[in-house]
Design an enzyme around this catalytic site. Structure first.
Site, PDB file in Angstrom:
ATOM      1  N   CYS A 114       0.818  -1.225   0.000  1.00 29.86           N
ATOM      2  CA  CYS A 114       0.000   0.000   0.000  1.00 29.86           C
ATOM      3  C   CYS A 114       0.848   1.269   0.000  1.00 29.86           C
ATOM      4  O   CYS A 114       0.379   2.330  -0.405  1.00 29.86           O
ATOM      5  CB  CYS A 114      -0.945   0.010   1.197  1.00 29.86           C
ATOM      6  SG  CYS A 114      -2.128  -1.329   1.107  1.00 29.86           S
ATOM      7  N   HIS A 260      -3.802   7.153   1.599  1.00 27.55           N
ATOM      8  CA  HIS A 260      -4.060   5.822   1.044  1.00 27.55           C
ATOM      9  C   HIS A 260      -5.450   5.356   1.481  1.00 27.55           C
ATOM     10  O   HIS A 260      -5.877   5.611   2.605  1.00 27.55           O
ATOM     11  CB  HIS A 260      -2.998   4.844   1.555  1.00 27.55           C
ATOM     12  CG  HIS A 260      -3.354   3.423   1.267  1.00 27.55           C
ATOM     13  ND1 HIS A 260      -3.532   2.974  -0.015  1.00 27.55           N
ATOM     14  CD2 HIS A 260      -3.619   2.373   2.083  1.00 27.55           C
ATOM     15  CE1 HIS A 260      -3.873   1.697   0.026  1.00 27.55           C
ATOM     16  NE2 HIS A 260      -3.936   1.313   1.288  1.00 27.55           N
ATOM     17  N   ASN A 290     -10.017  -0.741  -1.666  1.00 30.85           N
ATOM     18  CA  ASN A 290      -8.585  -0.519  -1.497  1.00 30.85           C
ATOM     19  C   ASN A 290      -7.852  -1.075  -2.726  1.00 30.85           C
ATOM     20  O   ASN A 290      -7.801  -2.280  -2.919  1.00 30.85           O
ATOM     21  CB  ASN A 290      -8.135  -1.236  -0.215  1.00 30.85           C
ATOM     22  CG  ASN A 290      -6.647  -1.083   0.066  1.00 30.85           C
ATOM     23  OD1 ASN A 290      -5.900  -0.567  -0.754  1.00 30.85           O
ATOM     24  ND2 ASN A 290      -6.227  -1.558   1.229  1.00 30.85           N
TER      25      ASN A 290
HETATM   26  O1  UT7 Z   1      -4.262  -1.295   2.968  1.00 29.42           O
HETATM   27  C1  UT7 Z   1      -3.635  -2.180   3.828  1.00 29.42           C
HETATM   28  C2  UT7 Z   1      -3.932  -1.846   5.190  1.00 29.42           C
HETATM   29  N1  UT7 Z   1      -5.185  -2.423   5.599  1.00 29.42           N
HETATM   30  C3  UT7 Z   1      -5.887  -1.814   6.517  1.00 29.42           C
HETATM   31  O2  UT7 Z   1      -5.515  -0.752   6.933  1.00 29.42           O
HETATM   32  C4  UT7 Z   1      -7.128  -2.488   7.067  1.00 29.42           C
HETATM   33  C5  UT7 Z   1      -7.180  -2.254   8.553  1.00 29.42           C
HETATM   34  N2  UT7 Z   1      -8.284  -2.956   9.216  1.00 29.42           N
HETATM   35  C6  UT7 Z   1      -9.578  -2.660   8.984  1.00 29.42           C
HETATM   36  O3  UT7 Z   1      -9.887  -1.813   8.164  1.00 29.42           O
HETATM   37  C7  UT7 Z   1     -10.634  -3.355   9.816  1.00 29.42           C
HETATM   38  O4  UT7 Z   1     -10.010  -4.047  10.867  1.00 29.42           O
HETATM   39  C8  UT7 Z   1     -11.529  -4.327   8.991  1.00 29.42           C
HETATM   40  C9  UT7 Z   1     -12.429  -3.544   8.073  1.00 29.42           C
HETATM   41  C10 UT7 Z   1     -10.656  -5.279   8.200  1.00 29.42           C
HETATM   42  C11 UT7 Z   1     -12.413  -5.141   9.927  1.00 29.42           C
HETATM   43  O5  UT7 Z   1     -13.209  -4.302  10.722  1.00 29.42           O
HETATM   44  P1  UT7 Z   1     -13.305  -4.539  12.296  1.00 29.42           P
HETATM   45  O6  UT7 Z   1     -14.252  -3.543  12.804  1.00 29.42           O
HETATM   46  O7  UT7 Z   1     -11.912  -4.510  12.837  1.00 29.42           O
HETATM   47  O8  UT7 Z   1     -13.967  -5.966  12.382  1.00 29.42           O
HETATM   48  P2  UT7 Z   1     -13.366  -7.312  12.986  1.00 29.42           P
HETATM   49  O9  UT7 Z   1     -12.223  -7.813  12.173  1.00 29.42           O
HETATM   50  O10 UT7 Z   1     -13.156  -7.131  14.453  1.00 29.42           O
HETATM   51  O11 UT7 Z   1     -14.572  -8.300  12.780  1.00 29.42           O
HETATM   52  C12 UT7 Z   1     -15.808  -8.117  13.452  1.00 29.42           C
HETATM   53  C13 UT7 Z   1     -16.765  -9.219  13.031  1.00 29.42           C
HETATM   54  C14 UT7 Z   1     -16.155 -10.619  13.070  1.00 29.42           C
HETATM   55  O12 UT7 Z   1     -17.156 -11.493  13.531  1.00 29.42           O
HETATM   56  P3  UT7 Z   1     -17.181 -11.968  15.081  1.00 29.42           P
HETATM   57  O13 UT7 Z   1     -15.864 -12.646  15.296  1.00 29.42           O
HETATM   58  O14 UT7 Z   1     -17.338 -10.703  15.878  1.00 29.42           O
HETATM   59  O15 UT7 Z   1     -18.354 -12.874  15.110  1.00 29.42           O
HETATM   60  C15 UT7 Z   1     -15.836 -10.925  11.644  1.00 29.42           C
HETATM   61  O16 UT7 Z   1     -15.870 -12.300  11.364  1.00 29.42           O
HETATM   62  O17 UT7 Z   1     -17.147  -9.019  11.663  1.00 29.42           O
HETATM   63  C16 UT7 Z   1     -16.962 -10.231  10.934  1.00 29.42           C
HETATM   64  N3  UT7 Z   1     -16.668  -9.911   9.539  1.00 29.42           N
HETATM   65  C17 UT7 Z   1     -17.615  -9.677   8.619  1.00 29.42           C
HETATM   66  N4  UT7 Z   1     -18.961  -9.684   8.698  1.00 29.42           N
HETATM   67  C18 UT7 Z   1     -19.644  -9.399   7.579  1.00 29.42           C
HETATM   68  C19 UT7 Z   1     -15.451  -9.779   8.943  1.00 29.42           C
HETATM   69  N5  UT7 Z   1     -15.617  -9.473   7.649  1.00 29.42           N
HETATM   70  C20 UT7 Z   1     -16.943  -9.401   7.417  1.00 29.42           C
HETATM   71  C21 UT7 Z   1     -17.725  -9.109   6.285  1.00 29.42           C
HETATM   72  N6  UT7 Z   1     -19.065  -9.123   6.409  1.00 29.42           N
HETATM   73  N7  UT7 Z   1     -17.187  -8.809   5.078  1.00 29.42           N
END
Ligand code: UT7
Length: 333
Positions: A114, A260, A290
């Site tokens: 990135c 980014h 992204n």
């Molecule tokens: O460019 C490279 C750099 N990348 C980044 O900067 C990304 C940084 N991270 C993020 O943007 C966020 O952490 C995410 C968008 C990837 C995830 O958001 P979050 O609020 O941190 O969610 P989480 O990973 O804590 O997941 C929460 C819940 C999980 O379920 P449980 O374990 O609480 O039951 C996931 O399994 O959301 C679930 N989940 C989804 N649900 C519906 C994960 N992906 C999805 C999805 N749809 N697509």
């Protein structure tokens, strides 16, 4: 003394729009979840191999050269940023050179994910400052869709990424205080495994080992989302402040922050930490997701099209991603 300035910008995204509602049909996700957590509404996925990373990069490069009014014969080098190159080797830079029929000029691939575009801008800027080259195409392009696990198993990353390409054309000039003022690059390999695709790779007995197709944890992007988020919101503003201090400027001097595009929530937190108003930050993640190394040149190209880049304005670029890598650049237009 030589300095570099951007004289042309271009971008290309595939026509194939994939909305969150389209993803709902392929995995257990919702438009609401994706929008609330990331801001993304839709992204582009390449429909055919006609939209490979090099081909999208070449289209963006043609636009950048046309807007600059520069012929390909007058370009001295290509620096290409991608994590999704067309081949295992060689890199996509030489493929762009072949597509555009650009003689035997050097083509360099940069692997900084990135942050790849800002890293590439920095490499090109050093070549120009040293007097080695006069005009350099800096390209960032990605075809992420072919590596994503577009099922419920891969929903944590599949909903985030998209395909596209962007490019800028840099030219040498002698007007100090204009163009690229400085670039600032960082990495921390202790976090290499927090966001990665491990296979195919040479870090094991066989590059293509038996069962590789079923090794979902290693052949698709793996990300510790919350850890990446936490570091991104710290490192991106830190890199902007480093660049401002280096140039004895303050945040009030910045006309436009170009962050980014990994997550709208990350951009908004960076904006709040830097205390910038909405009209001095540009985001487009809603439309493209992204696109990794392509995000910043796509943003720049859209700003150019919207006539939002004026002579004398100060642009701050910042990125964070896999590696971890992070970077910033200050550009006086
Ligand atoms: O460019 C490279 C750099 N990348 C980044 O900067 C990304 C940084 N991270 C993020 O943007 C966020 O952490 C995410 C968008 C990837 C995830 O958001 P979050 O609020 O941190 O969610 P989480 O990973 O804590 O997941 C929460 C819940 C999980 O379920 P449980 O374990 O609480 O039951 C996931 O399994 O959301 C679930 N989940 C989804 N649900 C519906 C994960 N992906 C999805 C999805 N749809 N697509």
């Amino acid at each position: 003394m030589f300095f570099s300035k951007i004289i042309g910008v271009g971008h290309y995204v595939p026509e194939n729009v994939v909305t969150n509602f389209d993803l709902e049909k392929l995995m257990d996700t919702t438009d609401k979840w994706i929008q609330e957590r990331t801001g993304i509404k839709e992204r582009r996925f390449h429909p055919t191999e006609e939209h490979s990373t090099a081909k999208m990069g070449a289209k963006a490069a043609i636009m950048a050269m046309e807007r600059a009014g520069v012929k390909k014969e007058d370009v001295d080098a290509i620096v290409f940023a991608t994590l999704s190159s067309d081949y295992f080797f060689p890199g996509s830079g030489v493929l762009v050179q072949k597509i555009l029929d650009m003689g035997t000029i050097p083509a360099i691939d940069i692997r900084a994910q990135c942050s790849g575009f800002i890293y590439s801008l920095s490499v090109a800027d050093q070549f120009i400052r040293s007097g080695m080259y006069k005009r350099i195409l800096v390209i960032g392009a990605e075809t992420q869709s072919v590596a994503l696990d577009i099922t419920t198993r891969g929903r944590g990353t599949a909903a985030l990424f998209g395909d596209g390409g962007g490019a800028v054309l840099l030219e040498a000039h002698s007007d100090e205080g204009k163009g690229i003022l400085s670039t600032h690059l960082h990495s921390d390999g202790n976090f290499a495994d927090a966001l990665r695709v491990k296979a195919p790779g040479t870090g094991r007995d066989k590059t293509f080992y038996p069962g590789i197709e079923q090794d979902h944890e290693n052949i698709h992007p793996y990300m510790e989302g919350q850890l990446v988020f936490k570091h991104a919101v710290r490192r991106m503003p830190e890199a902007v402040i480093e660049a401002l201090e280096h140039n004895k400027l303050t945040i009030d001097d910045v006309d436009m922050l170009v962050p980014h595009q990994a997550n709208l929530r990350i951009s908004q937190m960076v904006q709040r930490m830097l205390k910038l108003p909405d009209d001095r930050v540009y985001n487009n993640i809603q439309k493209y997701g992204n696109t990794t190394a392509a995000t910043i040149p796509i943003l720049m190209s859209e700003l150019w099209e919207q006539d939002r880049i004026k002579e004398g304005q100060l642009f701050a670029l910042t990125a964070f991603g896999s590696g971890f890598t992070w970077a910033s650049a200050l550009i006086r237009w």
